[in-house]
Design an enzyme around this catalytic site. Structure first.
Site, short mmCIF file in Angstrom:
data_model
loop_
_atom_site.label_atom_id
_atom_site.label_comp_id
_atom_site.label_asym_id
_atom_site.label_seq_id
_atom_site.Cartn_x
_atom_site.Cartn_y
_atom_site.Cartn_z
CE LYS A 31 -3.92 1.88 2.69
NZ LYS A 31 -4.82 1.64 3.83
CB SER A 43 -8.17 3.45 2.86
OG SER A 43 -7.37 2.83 3.85
CB SER A 83 -8.63 0.42 5.57
OG SER A 83 -9.34 1.60 5.37
N1 LIG Z 1 -8.27 3.43 7.00
C1 LIG Z 1 -9.45 2.90 7.34
O1 LIG Z 1 -9.54 1.84 7.97
C2 LIG Z 1 -10.63 3.71 6.93
C3 LIG Z 1 -11.88 3.36 7.64
C4 LIG Z 1 -13.09 4.18 7.28
N2 LIG Z 1 -13.69 3.69 6.10
C5 LIG Z 1 -12.77 5.66 7.09
O2 LIG Z 1 -13.31 6.22 6.23
O3 LIG Z 1 -12.03 6.28 7.78
#
Ligand SMILES: NC(=O)CC[C@H](N)C(=O)O
Length: 471
Positions: free
Chosen positions: A60, A135, A159
Protein backbone atom coordinates in the site's frame (compact mmCIF):
# COMPACT_ATOMS: atom_id res chain seq x y z
CA UNK A 1 -1.82 -16.98 -7.12
CA UNK A 2 -0.42 -18.80 -4.08
CA UNK A 3 2.82 -18.27 -2.20
CA UNK A 4 4.01 -21.83 -2.54
CA UNK A 5 3.50 -21.82 -6.33
CA UNK A 6 5.75 -18.75 -6.51
CA UNK A 7 8.37 -20.41 -4.26
CA UNK A 8 8.67 -23.19 -6.83
CA UNK A 9 8.91 -20.96 -9.90
CA UNK A 10 12.01 -19.64 -11.56
CA UNK A 11 12.65 -16.04 -10.56
CA UNK A 12 12.16 -14.96 -14.20
CA UNK A 13 8.42 -15.33 -13.74
CA UNK A 14 8.55 -12.12 -11.72
CA UNK A 15 9.16 -10.29 -15.01
CA UNK A 16 5.99 -11.81 -16.46
CA UNK A 17 4.05 -10.71 -13.39
CA UNK A 18 5.53 -7.23 -13.73
CA UNK A 19 4.26 -7.00 -17.30
CA UNK A 20 0.81 -8.20 -16.29
CA UNK A 21 0.57 -5.64 -13.50
CA UNK A 22 1.55 -2.88 -15.92
CA UNK A 23 -1.10 -4.12 -18.33
CA UNK A 24 -3.77 -4.25 -15.63
CA UNK A 25 -3.37 -0.55 -14.99
CA UNK A 26 -5.77 0.47 -17.79
CA UNK A 27 -8.49 -1.65 -16.24
CA UNK A 28 -7.87 -1.48 -12.50
CA UNK A 29 -5.93 1.75 -11.96
CA UNK A 30 -4.62 0.11 -8.78
CA UNK A 31 -1.02 1.30 -8.91
CA UNK A 32 0.42 4.68 -7.92
CA UNK A 33 4.08 3.84 -8.54
CA UNK A 34 5.70 0.78 -10.10
CA UNK A 35 8.72 -0.51 -8.20
CA UNK A 36 12.02 -1.08 -9.97
CA UNK A 37 11.88 -4.84 -10.42
CA UNK A 38 15.08 -5.17 -12.51
CA UNK A 39 17.05 -3.46 -9.77
CA UNK A 40 15.72 -5.88 -7.16
CA UNK A 41 16.40 -8.93 -9.32
CA UNK A 42 19.99 -7.90 -10.11
CA UNK A 43 21.44 -9.25 -6.88
CA UNK A 44 18.51 -11.38 -5.84
CA UNK A 45 19.68 -14.11 -3.55
CA UNK A 46 17.76 -15.84 -0.76
CA UNK A 47 17.92 -19.20 0.93
CA UNK A 48 15.72 -21.91 -0.55
CA UNK A 49 13.84 -22.03 2.73
CA UNK A 50 12.99 -18.30 2.71
CA UNK A 51 9.23 -18.07 3.21
CA UNK A 52 8.71 -15.51 0.44
CA UNK A 53 11.31 -16.76 -2.03
CA UNK A 54 10.35 -15.52 -5.53
CA UNK A 55 7.14 -13.97 -4.23
CA UNK A 56 5.84 -10.78 -5.87
CA UNK A 57 4.44 -8.48 -3.19
CA UNK A 58 2.35 -5.31 -3.39
CA UNK A 59 2.68 -2.53 -0.82
CA UNK A 60 0.00 0.00 0.00
CA UNK A 61 1.34 3.44 -0.83
CA UNK A 62 1.51 4.60 2.78
CA UNK A 63 4.40 2.21 3.51
CA UNK A 64 7.77 3.94 3.29
CA UNK A 65 10.18 2.49 0.75
CA UNK A 66 13.66 3.99 0.64
CA UNK A 67 14.24 5.58 -2.75
CA UNK A 68 10.75 4.75 -4.07
CA UNK A 69 8.07 7.42 -4.06
CA UNK A 70 5.46 7.02 -1.31
CA UNK A 71 2.45 9.29 -1.67
CA UNK A 72 -0.32 7.77 0.51
CA UNK A 73 -2.39 8.71 -2.55
CA UNK A 74 -2.28 12.34 -1.49
CA UNK A 75 -1.33 15.15 -3.86
CA UNK A 76 0.63 16.80 -1.08
CA UNK A 77 3.07 13.86 -1.05
CA UNK A 78 3.29 13.59 -4.84
CA UNK A 79 7.08 14.04 -4.76
CA UNK A 80 7.86 12.39 -1.47
CA UNK A 81 10.69 9.86 -1.67
CA UNK A 82 11.44 8.33 1.75
CA UNK A 83 15.01 8.07 2.98
CA UNK A 84 14.32 4.89 4.95
CA UNK A 85 12.38 1.64 4.71
CA UNK A 86 9.50 0.72 6.99
CA UNK A 87 10.42 -2.20 9.26
CA UNK A 88 7.99 -4.48 7.44
CA UNK A 89 9.66 -3.66 4.12
CA UNK A 90 12.95 -4.98 5.52
CA UNK A 91 11.25 -8.05 6.94
CA UNK A 92 9.52 -8.86 3.66
CA UNK A 93 12.69 -8.31 1.66
CA UNK A 94 14.73 -10.52 4.01
CA UNK A 95 12.11 -13.24 3.52
CA UNK A 96 12.57 -13.04 -0.27
CA UNK A 97 9.76 -10.71 -1.37
CA UNK A 98 10.15 -8.74 -4.60
CA UNK A 99 8.19 -5.49 -4.47
CA UNK A 100 6.12 -4.88 -7.58
CA UNK A 101 4.09 -1.77 -6.94
CA UNK A 102 2.91 0.83 -4.49
CA UNK A 103 -0.85 0.43 -4.49
CA UNK A 104 -3.49 3.12 -4.59
CA UNK A 105 -5.53 3.88 -1.49
CA UNK A 106 -8.03 6.41 -0.23
CA UNK A 107 -6.00 9.53 0.46
CA UNK A 108 -4.03 9.07 3.72
CA UNK A 109 -6.30 6.10 4.52
CA UNK A 110 -9.35 8.31 4.87
CA UNK A 111 -12.17 6.54 3.15
CA UNK A 112 -13.89 3.25 2.52
CA UNK A 113 -14.33 3.38 -1.25
CA UNK A 114 -10.99 3.98 -2.96
CA UNK A 115 -12.67 6.79 -4.85
CA UNK A 116 -10.53 9.22 -2.91
CA UNK A 117 -7.00 8.85 -4.30
CA UNK A 118 -5.48 11.74 -6.24
CA UNK A 119 -4.75 9.24 -9.02
CA UNK A 120 -8.46 8.37 -9.37
CA UNK A 121 -10.85 5.52 -8.70
CA UNK A 122 -9.61 1.93 -8.35
CA UNK A 123 -11.82 -0.54 -10.20
CA UNK A 124 -13.04 -3.84 -8.80
CA UNK A 125 -11.63 -6.72 -10.89
CA UNK A 126 -14.92 -8.65 -10.65
CA UNK A 127 -16.84 -5.77 -12.23
CA UNK A 128 -14.77 -2.77 -13.24
CA UNK A 129 -17.68 -0.39 -12.73
CA UNK A 130 -17.93 -1.25 -9.05
CA UNK A 131 -15.73 0.04 -6.24
CA UNK A 132 -13.10 -2.05 -4.46
CA UNK A 133 -13.81 -0.55 -1.09
CA UNK A 134 -11.00 1.12 0.79
CA UNK A 135 -8.84 2.40 1.96
CA UNK A 136 -6.51 -0.43 0.86
CA UNK A 137 -8.40 -0.88 -2.43
CA UNK A 138 -5.40 -1.07 -4.76
CA UNK A 139 -3.83 -3.84 -2.68
CA UNK A 140 -7.08 -5.82 -2.61
CA UNK A 141 -7.71 -5.41 -6.34
CA UNK A 142 -4.27 -6.66 -7.38
CA UNK A 143 -4.51 -9.81 -5.25
CA UNK A 144 -8.09 -10.43 -6.41
CA UNK A 145 -6.98 -10.11 -10.02
CA UNK A 146 -4.39 -12.85 -9.48
CA UNK A 147 -1.48 -10.46 -10.00
CA UNK A 148 0.24 -11.13 -6.66
CA UNK A 149 -0.27 -13.67 -3.88
CA UNK A 150 0.34 -11.10 -1.15
CA UNK A 151 -0.40 -7.43 -0.68
CA UNK A 152 0.11 -5.35 2.42
CA UNK A 153 -2.55 -2.90 3.57
CA UNK A 154 -3.41 -0.92 6.66
CA UNK A 155 -6.62 -0.98 8.66
CA UNK A 156 -7.81 1.86 10.88
CA UNK A 157 -11.56 1.21 10.72
CA UNK A 158 -11.87 -1.78 8.36
CA UNK A 159 -9.59 -0.75 5.50
CA UNK A 160 -8.20 -4.22 4.91
CA UNK A 161 -11.25 -6.26 5.82
CA UNK A 162 -13.89 -4.34 3.85
CA UNK A 163 -12.02 -4.23 0.51
CA UNK A 164 -11.18 -7.92 1.05
CA UNK A 165 -14.92 -8.58 1.26
CA UNK A 166 -15.73 -6.57 -1.86
CA UNK A 167 -12.90 -8.13 -3.86
CA UNK A 168 -13.25 -11.74 -2.69
CA UNK A 169 -9.88 -12.24 -1.01
CA UNK A 170 -8.61 -12.96 2.48
CA UNK A 171 -8.03 -9.80 4.54
CA UNK A 172 -6.28 -10.17 7.89
CA UNK A 173 -5.84 -7.49 10.55
CA UNK A 174 -3.88 -9.03 13.42
CA UNK A 175 -3.75 -7.81 17.02
CA UNK A 176 -2.58 -4.24 17.70
CA UNK A 177 1.15 -4.48 18.32
CA UNK A 178 1.64 -7.74 16.44
CA UNK A 179 3.16 -6.02 13.39
CA UNK A 180 5.46 -3.00 13.59
CA UNK A 181 4.14 0.26 12.15
CA UNK A 182 7.50 1.97 11.99
CA UNK A 183 7.80 3.74 8.66
CA UNK A 184 4.09 3.74 7.88
CA UNK A 185 2.43 7.06 7.18
CA UNK A 186 -0.14 7.13 9.97
CA UNK A 187 -3.83 7.92 9.90
CA UNK A 188 -5.00 7.55 13.54
CA UNK A 189 -2.32 5.99 15.70
CA UNK A 190 -4.47 4.36 18.37
CA UNK A 191 -6.48 2.57 15.68
CA UNK A 192 -3.94 1.94 12.89
CA UNK A 193 -2.91 -1.64 12.14
CA UNK A 194 -0.87 -3.25 9.40
CA UNK A 195 -2.84 -5.97 7.64
CA UNK A 196 -2.53 -8.18 4.61
CA UNK A 197 -4.36 -9.66 1.64
CA UNK A 198 -3.88 -13.17 0.27
CA UNK A 199 -5.89 -15.61 -1.81
CA UNK A 200 -6.05 -18.26 0.92
CA UNK A 201 -5.75 -18.64 4.69
CA UNK A 202 -2.51 -20.62 4.68
CA UNK A 203 -0.75 -17.79 2.84
CA UNK A 204 -2.11 -15.32 5.38
CA UNK A 205 -0.54 -17.43 8.13
CA UNK A 206 2.82 -17.49 6.33
CA UNK A 207 2.77 -13.74 5.71
CA UNK A 208 1.79 -13.02 9.31
CA UNK A 209 4.80 -14.97 10.52
CA UNK A 210 7.10 -12.93 8.27
CA UNK A 211 5.64 -9.58 9.31
CA UNK A 212 5.18 -10.06 13.06
CA UNK A 213 7.45 -9.33 15.96
CA UNK A 214 8.81 -6.73 18.33
CA UNK A 215 10.48 -3.72 16.76
CA UNK A 216 12.53 -1.33 18.89
CA UNK A 217 11.56 1.48 16.50
CA UNK A 218 7.86 1.04 17.37
CA UNK A 219 7.14 1.21 21.07
CA UNK A 220 3.59 -0.06 20.51
CA UNK A 221 4.89 -3.33 19.06
CA UNK A 222 4.56 -6.39 21.26
CA UNK A 223 7.40 -8.62 22.41
CA UNK A 224 5.23 -11.71 22.54
CA UNK A 225 6.98 -14.49 20.65
CA UNK A 226 5.89 -14.92 17.05
CA UNK A 227 4.16 -18.23 16.50
CA UNK A 228 4.50 -20.62 13.60
CA UNK A 229 1.01 -19.76 12.41
CA UNK A 230 1.00 -22.06 9.40
CA UNK A 231 1.96 -25.13 11.44
CA UNK A 232 -0.62 -24.28 14.09
CA UNK A 233 -3.53 -23.98 11.63
CA UNK A 234 -6.20 -26.45 12.63
CA UNK A 235 -9.55 -26.37 10.89
CA UNK A 236 -11.16 -28.83 13.32
CA UNK A 237 -14.15 -27.02 14.80
CA UNK A 238 -14.89 -29.50 17.58
CA UNK A 239 -14.72 -27.75 20.93
CA UNK A 240 -14.87 -24.27 19.39
CA UNK A 241 -17.69 -21.88 20.21
CA UNK A 242 -18.62 -19.34 17.55
CA UNK A 243 -20.75 -16.35 18.53
CA UNK A 244 -22.97 -14.83 15.84
CA UNK A 245 -23.35 -11.07 16.17
CA UNK A 246 -27.14 -10.75 15.94
CA UNK A 247 -27.12 -6.94 15.74
CA UNK A 248 -25.22 -7.22 12.46
CA UNK A 249 -27.23 -10.06 10.95
CA UNK A 250 -30.60 -8.49 11.69
CA UNK A 251 -29.46 -5.19 10.16
CA UNK A 252 -28.63 -6.75 6.80
CA UNK A 253 -31.25 -6.02 4.17
CA UNK A 254 -29.88 -8.20 1.38
CA UNK A 255 -31.79 -11.49 1.39
CA UNK A 256 -29.13 -13.44 -0.56
CA UNK A 257 -26.39 -12.43 1.89
CA UNK A 258 -28.52 -13.41 4.87
CA UNK A 259 -29.51 -16.81 3.55
CA UNK A 260 -25.96 -17.62 2.47
CA UNK A 261 -24.78 -16.69 5.99
CA UNK A 262 -27.43 -18.89 7.61
CA UNK A 263 -26.42 -21.83 5.40
CA UNK A 264 -22.78 -21.35 6.41
CA UNK A 265 -23.70 -21.32 10.10
CA UNK A 266 -25.53 -24.66 9.66
CA UNK A 267 -22.46 -26.18 8.06
CA UNK A 268 -20.23 -24.88 10.84
CA UNK A 269 -22.50 -26.65 13.32
CA UNK A 270 -22.45 -29.85 11.26
CA UNK A 271 -18.65 -29.71 11.39
CA UNK A 272 -18.68 -29.68 15.17
CA UNK A 273 -18.71 -26.02 16.16
CA UNK A 274 -20.96 -24.87 18.96
CA UNK A 275 -22.81 -21.83 17.67
CA UNK A 276 -24.29 -19.26 20.07
CA UNK A 277 -26.21 -16.11 19.39
CA UNK A 278 -24.61 -12.92 20.73
CA UNK A 279 -26.59 -9.74 21.22
CA UNK A 280 -24.73 -6.47 21.77
CA UNK A 281 -26.34 -3.46 23.37
CA UNK A 282 -27.87 -1.72 20.37
CA UNK A 283 -27.39 1.82 21.70
CA UNK A 284 -23.72 1.13 22.22
CA UNK A 285 -23.42 -0.36 18.73
CA UNK A 286 -25.06 2.75 17.29
CA UNK A 287 -22.22 4.82 18.74
CA UNK A 288 -19.52 2.88 16.87
CA UNK A 289 -19.35 5.19 13.88
CA UNK A 290 -19.58 8.57 15.66
CA UNK A 291 -17.01 7.45 18.24
CA UNK A 292 -14.72 6.33 15.44
CA UNK A 293 -15.07 9.62 13.60
CA UNK A 294 -14.24 11.72 16.64
CA UNK A 295 -11.17 9.68 17.62
CA UNK A 296 -9.83 9.05 14.12
CA UNK A 297 -10.24 12.62 12.92
CA UNK A 298 -8.67 14.07 16.06
CA UNK A 299 -5.67 11.77 15.80
CA UNK A 300 -5.39 12.34 12.06
CA UNK A 301 -5.37 16.10 12.56
CA UNK A 302 -2.48 15.82 15.00
CA UNK A 303 -0.59 13.24 12.91
CA UNK A 304 -0.76 15.23 9.70
CA UNK A 305 0.09 18.66 11.02
CA UNK A 306 3.59 18.15 9.60
CA UNK A 307 2.26 17.98 6.03
CA UNK A 308 2.44 21.73 5.59
CA UNK A 309 4.71 22.36 2.61
CA UNK A 310 7.51 23.38 4.98
CA UNK A 311 8.47 20.21 6.83
CA UNK A 312 6.91 17.73 4.40
CA UNK A 313 4.96 17.88 1.20
CA UNK A 314 4.67 19.98 -1.92
CA UNK A 315 4.99 23.72 -1.41
CA UNK A 316 2.71 26.39 -2.79
CA UNK A 317 3.97 29.94 -2.83
CA UNK A 318 2.70 32.49 -0.31
CA UNK A 319 3.72 35.85 1.19
CA UNK A 320 4.62 34.49 4.60
CA UNK A 321 4.96 31.20 6.47
CA UNK A 322 1.27 30.97 7.34
CA UNK A 323 0.07 31.59 3.81
CA UNK A 324 2.57 29.06 2.42
CA UNK A 325 1.10 26.48 4.79
CA UNK A 326 -2.49 27.43 4.03
CA UNK A 327 -1.93 27.38 0.27
CA UNK A 328 -0.01 24.11 0.37
CA UNK A 329 -2.60 22.34 2.47
CA UNK A 330 -5.52 23.75 0.49
CA UNK A 331 -4.06 22.57 -2.79
CA UNK A 332 -2.44 19.38 -1.45
CA UNK A 333 -5.46 17.74 0.23
CA UNK A 334 -8.83 16.73 -1.18
CA UNK A 335 -11.99 18.15 0.34
CA UNK A 336 -12.65 14.87 2.18
CA UNK A 337 -9.34 15.12 4.02
CA UNK A 338 -9.77 18.83 4.73
CA UNK A 339 -13.23 18.11 6.11
CA UNK A 340 -11.82 15.52 8.48
CA UNK A 341 -9.14 17.93 9.68
CA UNK A 342 -11.82 20.50 10.44
CA UNK A 343 -13.81 17.95 12.46
CA UNK A 344 -10.65 16.78 14.21
CA UNK A 345 -9.55 20.31 15.07
CA UNK A 346 -13.00 21.13 16.38
CA UNK A 347 -13.00 18.24 18.85
CA UNK A 348 -9.45 19.06 19.97
CA UNK A 349 -10.24 22.72 20.49
CA UNK A 350 -9.65 23.29 24.18
CA UNK A 351 -13.29 24.16 24.99
CA UNK A 352 -14.51 21.01 23.21
CA UNK A 353 -11.92 18.48 24.26
CA UNK A 354 -13.72 17.21 27.34
CA UNK A 355 -17.20 17.01 25.87
CA UNK A 356 -16.21 15.56 22.50
CA UNK A 357 -12.76 13.97 22.35
CA UNK A 358 -12.52 12.63 25.90
CA UNK A 359 -16.12 11.51 25.81
CA UNK A 360 -15.44 9.50 22.65
CA UNK A 361 -12.48 7.88 24.37
CA UNK A 362 -14.69 6.89 27.29
CA UNK A 363 -17.33 5.47 24.95
CA UNK A 364 -14.60 3.50 23.18
CA UNK A 365 -13.58 2.00 26.52
CA UNK A 366 -17.21 1.05 27.25
CA UNK A 367 -17.55 -0.62 23.85
CA UNK A 368 -14.40 -2.66 24.42
CA UNK A 369 -15.53 -3.72 27.91
CA UNK A 370 -18.84 -4.80 26.42
CA UNK A 371 -17.02 -6.71 23.70
CA UNK A 372 -14.88 -8.46 26.34
CA UNK A 373 -18.06 -9.65 28.07
CA UNK A 374 -19.34 -11.07 24.79
CA UNK A 375 -16.04 -12.80 24.11
CA UNK A 376 -16.39 -14.64 27.42
CA UNK A 377 -19.27 -16.57 25.85
CA UNK A 378 -17.34 -17.78 22.83
CA UNK A 379 -13.91 -18.25 21.25
CA UNK A 380 -14.65 -16.07 18.30
CA UNK A 381 -17.33 -13.78 16.86
CA UNK A 382 -18.73 -14.18 13.35
CA UNK A 383 -20.79 -11.85 11.18
CA UNK A 384 -21.36 -10.98 7.54
CA UNK A 385 -18.46 -8.74 6.56
CA UNK A 386 -20.64 -6.24 4.70
CA UNK A 387 -24.32 -5.67 4.12
CA UNK A 388 -24.06 -5.64 0.33
CA UNK A 389 -21.86 -6.63 -2.59
CA UNK A 390 -19.36 -4.00 -3.76
CA UNK A 391 -21.53 -1.03 -4.75
CA UNK A 392 -21.27 1.32 -7.70
CA UNK A 393 -19.58 4.65 -6.80
CA UNK A 394 -22.84 6.57 -6.64
CA UNK A 395 -24.34 4.07 -4.16
CA UNK A 396 -21.31 3.77 -1.94
CA UNK A 397 -21.77 6.32 0.79
CA UNK A 398 -24.48 4.68 2.85
CA UNK A 399 -26.14 8.00 3.59
CA UNK A 400 -29.58 6.44 3.28
CA UNK A 401 -28.86 3.95 6.06
CA UNK A 402 -30.26 4.34 9.56
CA UNK A 403 -27.96 4.04 12.60
CA UNK A 404 -29.06 0.42 13.16
CA UNK A 405 -28.40 -0.50 9.56
CA UNK A 406 -25.06 1.29 9.62
CA UNK A 407 -23.98 -1.28 12.20
CA UNK A 408 -23.91 -3.88 9.43
CA UNK A 409 -21.39 -1.74 7.56
CA UNK A 410 -19.26 -0.67 10.49
CA UNK A 411 -19.10 -3.54 12.98
CA UNK A 412 -15.50 -4.22 12.04
CA UNK A 413 -14.58 -1.09 14.01
CA UNK A 414 -14.81 -3.37 17.05
CA UNK A 415 -11.49 -4.84 15.95
CA UNK A 416 -9.82 -1.42 15.84
CA UNK A 417 -11.26 -0.12 19.10
CA UNK A 418 -10.10 -3.25 20.92
CA UNK A 419 -7.06 -4.06 18.80
CA UNK A 420 -8.22 -7.69 18.61
CA UNK A 421 -7.42 -9.85 15.58
CA UNK A 422 -9.94 -10.05 12.78
CA UNK A 423 -10.12 -11.65 9.35
CA UNK A 424 -12.42 -11.47 6.34
CA UNK A 425 -13.00 -14.72 4.46
CA UNK A 426 -14.80 -14.92 1.09
CA UNK A 427 -17.87 -17.10 1.54
CA UNK A 428 -20.08 -17.06 -1.55
CA UNK A 429 -21.09 -15.29 -4.76
CA UNK A 430 -24.12 -13.02 -5.10
CA UNK A 431 -24.96 -11.44 -8.48
CA UNK A 432 -21.56 -12.65 -9.75
CA UNK A 433 -19.81 -10.68 -7.04
CA UNK A 434 -18.02 -12.08 -3.98
CA UNK A 435 -19.45 -11.80 -0.50
CA UNK A 436 -17.63 -12.58 2.73
CA UNK A 437 -17.82 -13.17 6.44
CA UNK A 438 -15.70 -11.64 9.16
CA UNK A 439 -14.25 -13.16 12.31
CA UNK A 440 -13.11 -11.33 15.43
CA UNK A 441 -11.05 -13.13 18.08
CA UNK A 442 -9.28 -12.52 21.36
CA UNK A 443 -6.06 -10.54 21.74
CA UNK A 444 -3.09 -12.37 20.23
CA UNK A 445 -5.22 -15.40 19.44
CA UNK A 446 -4.36 -15.24 15.76
CA UNK A 447 -4.18 -19.03 15.75
CA UNK A 448 -7.90 -19.46 16.48
CA UNK A 449 -8.83 -16.67 14.08
CA UNK A 450 -6.83 -18.25 11.24
CA UNK A 451 -7.99 -21.77 12.10
CA UNK A 452 -11.70 -20.96 12.05
CA UNK A 453 -11.08 -18.97 8.85
CA UNK A 454 -9.52 -22.09 7.37
CA UNK A 455 -12.56 -24.15 8.31
CA UNK A 456 -14.81 -21.58 6.61
CA UNK A 457 -12.55 -21.56 3.56
CA UNK A 458 -12.83 -25.35 3.32
CA UNK A 459 -16.62 -25.20 3.57
CA UNK A 460 -16.99 -22.39 1.04
CA UNK A 461 -14.21 -23.39 -1.38
CA UNK A 462 -14.31 -20.12 -3.30
CA UNK A 463 -12.39 -19.58 -6.51
CA UNK A 464 -9.40 -17.64 -5.34
CA UNK A 465 -8.83 -15.25 -8.20
CA UNK A 466 -10.81 -13.23 -10.61
CA UNK A 467 -9.74 -14.91 -13.83
CA UNK A 468 -10.75 -12.30 -16.39
CA UNK A 469 -8.40 -9.49 -15.47
CA UNK A 470 -5.59 -11.91 -14.92
CA UNK A 471 -5.70 -13.20 -18.55
N1 LIG B 1 -8.27 3.43 7.00
C1 LIG B 1 -9.45 2.90 7.34
O1 LIG B 1 -9.54 1.84 7.97
C2 LIG B 1 -10.63 3.71 6.93
C3 LIG B 1 -11.88 3.36 7.64
C4 LIG B 1 -13.09 4.18 7.28
N2 LIG B 1 -13.69 3.69 6.10
C5 LIG B 1 -12.77 5.66 7.09
O2 LIG B 1 -13.31 6.22 6.23
O3 LIG B 1 -12.03 6.28 7.78
Amino acid sequence: MRIKDCNNRDISFIKEVDEKIHKSQDKLNAVVTFCNVDEQLKDYHVEDTALLKNVPVILKDNINTKGTRTTASSRILDNYVPVYDATIVKKLRDAGAVFMAKASMDELGMGGTNLNAYTGKVNNPWDLKRITGGSSGGSAALVAAGLAPLAIGTDTGDSVRKPAAYCGVIGLKPTYGRISRYGIIPYASSLDHVGLFTTNVEDAAIALEVLSGRDDHDMTSSNRPVENYKELLNSDLNGKTIGIIQNVQSAIQNEAITSSFDALVKKLEEKGAKVVSVEFDQDLMNTLLPTYYVISNAEATANHSNLDGIRFGMREEGDDLTSIMINSRTKGFSSEVRKRFVIGSYSLFVENQEKIFRKAQRVRRKIVEHLDEKLEQCDILLASAAGSIAPYPEDSFGDKLSATHLVAENHMLLGNFSGYPSITVPSDMVENMPIAVNLLGKAFDEVTVLSVAKAIEEICAQDDVCKEVCE
